[in-house]
Design a protein around this motif. Structure first.
Motif, PDB file in Angstrom:
ATOM      1  N   ASP A   1     131.805  68.140  46.234  1.00 17.92           N
ATOM      2  CA  ASP A   1     131.842  69.472  46.999  1.00 17.92           C
ATOM      3  C   ASP A   1     130.616  70.039  47.178  1.00 17.92           C
ATOM      4  N   VAL A   2     129.665  69.393  47.578  1.00 19.97           N
ATOM      5  CA  VAL A   2     128.409  69.980  48.031  1.00 19.97           C
ATOM      6  C   VAL A   2     127.983  68.892  49.165  1.00 19.97           C
ATOM      7  N   LEU A   3     126.770  69.633  49.720  1.00 20.87           N
ATOM      8  CA  LEU A   3     126.126  68.706  50.908  1.00 20.87           C
ATOM      9  C   LEU A   3     124.988  67.850  49.814  1.00 20.87           C
ATOM     10  N   GLU A   4     124.842  66.539  50.088  1.00 23.87           N
ATOM     11  CA  GLU A   4     124.101  65.798  49.194  1.00 23.87           C
ATOM     12  C   GLU A   4     122.466  66.249  49.455  1.00 23.87           C
ATOM     13  N   ASP A   5     122.248  66.176  50.627  1.00 22.14           N
ATOM     14  CA  ASP A   5     120.720  66.502  50.771  1.00 22.14           C
ATOM     15  C   ASP A   5     120.244  67.943  50.515  1.00 22.14           C
ATOM     16  N   GLU A   6     121.113  68.772  50.534  1.00 22.23           N
ATOM     17  CA  GLU A   6     120.723  70.326  50.052  1.00 22.23           C
ATOM     18  C   GLU A   6     120.842  70.149  48.398  1.00 22.23           C
ATOM     19  N   TYR A   7     121.673  69.938  48.097  1.00 18.48           N
ATOM     20  CA  TYR A   7     122.314  69.998  46.702  1.00 18.48           C
ATOM     21  C   TYR A   7     121.308  69.268  45.699  1.00 18.48           C
ATOM     22  N   PHE A   8     120.544  68.235  46.177  1.00 17.16           N
ATOM     23  CA  PHE A   8     119.844  67.335  45.207  1.00 17.16           C
ATOM     24  C   PHE A   8     118.426  67.470  45.315  1.00 17.16           C
ATOM     25  N   SER A   9     118.218  68.458  46.297  1.00 12.30           N
ATOM     26  CA  SER A   9     116.454  68.667  46.730  1.00 12.30           C
ATOM     27  C   SER A   9     115.731  69.120  45.666  1.00 12.30           C
ATOM     28  N   PHE A  10     116.463  69.718  44.528  1.00 15.17           N
ATOM     29  CA  PHE A  10     115.621  70.059  43.388  1.00 15.17           C
ATOM     30  C   PHE A  10     115.070  68.811  42.448  1.00 15.17           C
ATOM     31  N   LEU A  11     115.512  67.551  42.801  1.00 16.67           N
ATOM     32  CA  LEU A  11     115.351  66.453  42.407  1.00 16.67           C
ATOM     33  C   LEU A  11     114.002  65.931  42.822  1.00 16.67           C
ATOM     34  N   LYS A  12     114.051  66.243  44.340  1.00 15.67           N
ATOM     35  CA  LYS A  12     112.995  65.451  45.068  1.00 15.67           C
ATOM     36  C   LYS A  12     111.365  66.184  44.845  1.00 15.67           C
ATOM     37  N   PRO A  13     110.384  65.355  44.950  1.00 15.04           N
ATOM     38  CA  PRO A  13     108.926  66.106  44.709  1.00 15.04           C
ATOM     39  C   PRO A  13     108.723  67.080  46.017  1.00 15.04           C
ATOM     40  N   ASN A  14     108.039  68.099  45.750  1.00 14.82           N
ATOM     41  CA  ASN A  14     107.691  68.954  46.904  1.00 14.82           C
ATOM     42  C   ASN A  14     106.802  68.058  48.118  1.00 14.82           C
TER      43      ASN A  14
ATOM     44  N   ASN B   1     119.790  56.441  43.801  1.00 18.28           N
ATOM     45  CA  ASN B   1     121.184  56.255  43.952  1.00 18.28           C
ATOM     46  C   ASN B   1     122.058  57.372  43.858  1.00 18.28           C
ATOM     47  N   LEU B   2     121.424  58.636  44.419  1.00 15.00           N
ATOM     48  CA  LEU B   2     122.198  59.610  44.511  1.00 15.00           C
ATOM     49  C   LEU B   2     123.488  59.772  45.388  1.00 15.00           C
ATOM     50  N   SER B   3     123.471  58.736  46.410  1.00 12.91           N
ATOM     51  CA  SER B   3     124.607  58.747  47.043  1.00 12.91           C
ATOM     52  C   SER B   3     125.995  58.056  46.253  1.00 12.91           C
ATOM     53  N   LEU B   4     125.579  57.394  45.075  1.00 17.27           N
ATOM     54  CA  LEU B   4     126.770  57.024  44.427  1.00 17.27           C
ATOM     55  C   LEU B   4     127.625  58.256  43.851  1.00 17.27           C
ATOM     56  N   LEU B   5     126.956  59.358  43.636  1.00 17.36           N
ATOM     57  CA  LEU B   5     127.555  60.601  43.006  1.00 17.36           C
ATOM     58  C   LEU B   5     128.530  61.323  43.974  1.00 17.36           C
TER      59      LEU B   5
END
Length: 140
Positions: free
Chosen positions: A127-140, A107-111
């Motif tokens: 204050d960030v781009l969601e897809d870019e900022y949370f990429s560290f949380l997604k498996p490679n 539910n990252l969009s809630l942030l």
């Protein structure tokens, strides 16, 4: 804490035999390329089987995890991180600490919803781009 730069020496902490490492990034203000190099050289000394937990990851740390391969070790896990919000009214940044959970990742969009500014109480926007900022949380 403060800046991680050419004056930072991680080598004073010996990683030989370490099986669990907890890194608190809460006080980090900035990281430059020399600091990143020193961090990478040091963290590579951690045993591949060792568990490494990152807590209170500031935006500058999240940015590095997203850009620099090896910044977060293979067995590294982010337990908590800050999400920045900007207030148009008073131009301050409000940071929200988030604890990692599978529910959060789902539910990252809630942030990205506005929150109250800690300085003036007005609405502070993501204050960030969601897809870019949370990429560290997604498996490679």
């Amino acid at each position: 804490y403060g800046d991680i730069d050419e004056d930072t020496t991680f080598a004073t902490v010996d990683l030989q035999g370490v099986t669990d490492l907890r890194v608190d990034w809460g006080g980090v203000v900035s990281i430059n390329s020399c600091g990143i190099r020193e961090w990478i050289l040091w963290i590579k000394k951690l045993s591949p089987e060792a568990r490494c937990k990152f807590v209170q990851c500031q935006k500058v740390v999240v940015d590095q995890m997203n850009m620099i391969r090896g910044f977060l070790p293979p067995e590294g896990q982010v337990e908590s991180f800050f999400v920045p919000y900007y207030c148009d009214k008073c131009t301050s940044i409000t940071s929200r600490l988030c604890n990692f959970s599978p529910e959060l990742v789902a539910n990252l969009s809630l942030l990205s919803q506005p929150i109250p500014c800690t300085s003036c109480g007005s609405e502070a926007s993501f204050d960030v781009l969601e897809d870019e900022y949370f990429s560290f949380l997604k498996p490679n």
